[in-house]
Design a protein around this motif. Structure first.
Motif, PDB file in Angstrom:
ATOM      1  N   ASP A  53      37.242  29.596  59.458  1.00 27.97           N
ATOM      2  CA  ASP A  53      37.699  28.669  58.451  1.00 27.97           C
ATOM      3  C   ASP A  53      36.480  27.793  57.810  1.00 27.97           C
ATOM      4  O   ASP A  53      36.477  27.538  56.681  1.00 27.97           O
ATOM      5  N   ASN A  54      35.460  27.638  58.441  1.00 26.03           N
ATOM      6  CA  ASN A  54      34.195  27.007  58.050  1.00 26.03           C
ATOM      7  C   ASN A  54      33.717  27.592  56.774  1.00 26.03           C
ATOM      8  O   ASN A  54      33.384  27.346  55.724  1.00 26.03           O
ATOM      9  N   CYS A  59      33.586  28.851  50.665  1.00 23.86           N
ATOM     10  CA  CYS A  59      34.003  29.866  49.842  1.00 23.86           C
ATOM     11  C   CYS A  59      35.168  29.376  48.811  1.00 23.86           C
ATOM     12  O   CYS A  59      34.779  29.575  47.450  1.00 23.86           O
ATOM     13  N   TRP A  60      35.782  28.677  49.423  1.00 20.97           N
ATOM     14  CA  TRP A  60      37.184  28.074  48.363  1.00 20.97           C
ATOM     15  C   TRP A  60      36.441  26.898  47.587  1.00 20.97           C
ATOM     16  O   TRP A  60      36.891  26.904  46.293  1.00 20.97           O
ATOM     17  N   ASP A  61      35.750  26.018  48.244  1.00 17.23           N
ATOM     18  CA  ASP A  61      34.878  25.220  47.201  1.00 17.23           C
ATOM     19  C   ASP A  61      34.154  25.732  45.925  1.00 17.23           C
ATOM     20  O   ASP A  61      34.200  25.090  44.920  1.00 17.23           O
ATOM     21  N   SER A  62      33.318  26.824  46.341  1.00 19.77           N
ATOM     22  CA  SER A  62      32.644  27.536  45.236  1.00 19.77           C
ATOM     23  C   SER A  62      33.773  28.109  44.212  1.00 19.77           C
ATOM     24  O   SER A  62      33.632  28.143  42.979  1.00 19.77           O
ATOM     25  N   LEU A  63      34.926  28.801  44.970  1.00 21.60           N
ATOM     26  CA  LEU A  63      35.471  29.671  43.918  1.00 21.60           C
ATOM     27  C   LEU A  63      36.494  28.737  43.105  1.00 21.60           C
ATOM     28  O   LEU A  63      36.589  28.832  41.794  1.00 21.60           O
ATOM     29  N   SER A  64      37.141  27.892  43.608  1.00 24.24           N
ATOM     30  CA  SER A  64      37.829  26.641  42.878  1.00 24.24           C
ATOM     31  C   SER A  64      37.121  26.121  41.835  1.00 24.24           C
ATOM     32  O   SER A  64      37.515  25.773  40.694  1.00 24.24           O
ATOM     33  N   VAL A  80      40.447  35.550  36.491  1.00 30.08           N
ATOM     34  CA  VAL A  80      41.214  36.400  37.793  1.00 30.08           C
ATOM     35  C   VAL A  80      40.124  36.865  39.027  1.00 30.08           C
ATOM     36  O   VAL A  80      39.175  37.735  38.549  1.00 30.08           O
ATOM     37  N   PHE A  81      40.208  36.334  39.987  1.00 29.31           N
ATOM     38  CA  PHE A  81      39.314  36.460  40.850  1.00 29.31           C
ATOM     39  C   PHE A  81      40.194  37.456  42.256  1.00 29.31           C
ATOM     40  O   PHE A  81      41.123  37.107  42.399  1.00 29.31           O
ATOM     41  N   THR A  82      39.337  38.375  42.745  1.00 27.41           N
ATOM     42  CA  THR A  82      39.921  39.316  43.944  1.00 27.41           C
ATOM     43  C   THR A  82      38.960  39.279  45.118  1.00 27.41           C
ATOM     44  O   THR A  82      37.762  38.597  44.864  1.00 27.41           O
ATOM     45  N   ILE A  83      39.247  39.573  46.173  1.00 31.78           N
ATOM     46  CA  ILE A  83      38.348  39.732  47.182  1.00 31.78           C
ATOM     47  C   ILE A  83      37.063  40.436  46.937  1.00 31.78           C
ATOM     48  O   ILE A  83      36.057  40.216  47.353  1.00 31.78           O
ATOM     49  N   ARG A  84      37.054  41.494  46.073  1.00 32.99           N
ATOM     50  CA  ARG A  84      36.002  42.241  45.433  1.00 32.99           C
ATOM     51  C   ARG A  84      34.928  41.295  44.841  1.00 32.99           C
ATOM     52  O   ARG A  84      33.814  41.687  44.898  1.00 32.99           O
ATOM     53  N   ASP A  85      35.242  40.020  44.378  1.00 39.63           N
ATOM     54  CA  ASP A  85      34.438  39.202  43.672  1.00 39.63           C
ATOM     55  C   ASP A  85      33.677  38.203  44.567  1.00 39.63           C
ATOM     56  O   ASP A  85      32.796  37.398  44.268  1.00 39.63           O
ATOM     57  N   LEU A  86      33.758  38.524  45.922  1.00 38.12           N
ATOM     58  CA  LEU A  86      33.208  37.660  46.875  1.00 38.12           C
ATOM     59  C   LEU A  86      32.581  38.084  47.925  1.00 38.12           C
ATOM     60  O   LEU A  86      32.271  37.650  49.113  1.00 38.12           O
TER      61      LEU A  86
END
Length: 144
Positions: A53-54, A59-64, A80-86
Motif C-alpha cells: 500500500d505505501n 503511485c495514486w498520488d502521482s497518477l491522480s 486513460v491510464f492502464t497498468i502498462r503506463d505505470l
C-alpha cells in the motif's frame, strides 16, 4: 511497403485505472497472474496483508495528479491510464514485496521461502504485460 506487425495483447486485461480501487485491482491482476508461478502465490498473500500500500499510495498520488492536470489543461484530450503506463510504479511495488519476501525475520524460524531476485521477477512481470511472439524455428515447411 512492409506491413507493421500488431502488438500482442497483454496476458491480463488492460482495464482503465480511474480510482484507488481500480489501481489496486490492476496491480493484483498483474502480480498474481498464473504465469508468475509460485511468486504469484506469495505476492497474493502479501497483497492481502496490504504490504504494497505505501508504494501504491505514492503511485495514486502521482497518477491522480496527472489526471487532474489533463482535466484542467487538456479537457478535450482522452486521459486513460492502464497498468502498462505505470512502469516505475510497478518496479517500486515489486521491489517492496521482494524486500518483505527476502527478509527472514518475517517468517517463522526455518520457514523463510527461497529468496527472489528482482531482475528475474521483473522479467516475468514484463512478460505478462508485453508478451513476445513465438520464436521462429528456422525450419521450412515441406511442400506437399
Amino acid at each position: 511497403m512492409a506491413k507493421k506487425k500488431a502488438a500482442l495483447p497483454a496476458l491480463i486485461a488492460l482495464n482503465p485505472i480511474t480510482d484507488w480501487t481500480s489501481l489496486r485491482q490492476a496491480f493484483r491482476d498483474l502480480l498474481t497472474h498464473e504465469s508468475l508461478g509460485d511468486t504469484a502465490i506469495w505476492f497474493a498473500c502479501y497483497i492481502d496483508q496490504d504490504l504494497h500500500d505505501n508504494a501504491l499510495c505514492e503511485c495514486w498520488d502521482s497518477l491522480s495528479s496527472e489526471m487532474r492536470s489533463y482535466a484542467k489543461y487538456a479537457p478535450d484530450q482522452s486521459c486513460v491510464f492502464t497498468i502498462r503506463d505505470l512502469d516505475c510504479d510497478i518496479e517500486e511495488v515489486v521491489s517492496g514485496l521482494i524486500s518483505y519476501h527476502n527478509n527472514p525475520w518475517n517468517f517463522a524460524p526455518g520457514g523463510a521461502p527461497e529468496k527472489l531476485r528482482f531482475d528475474e521477477v521483473m522479467e516475468r512481470v514484463k512478460a505478462v504485460l508485453y508478451p513476445q511472439p513465438p520464436a521462429k524455428t528456422g525450419r521450412k515447411r515441406k511442400a506437399a
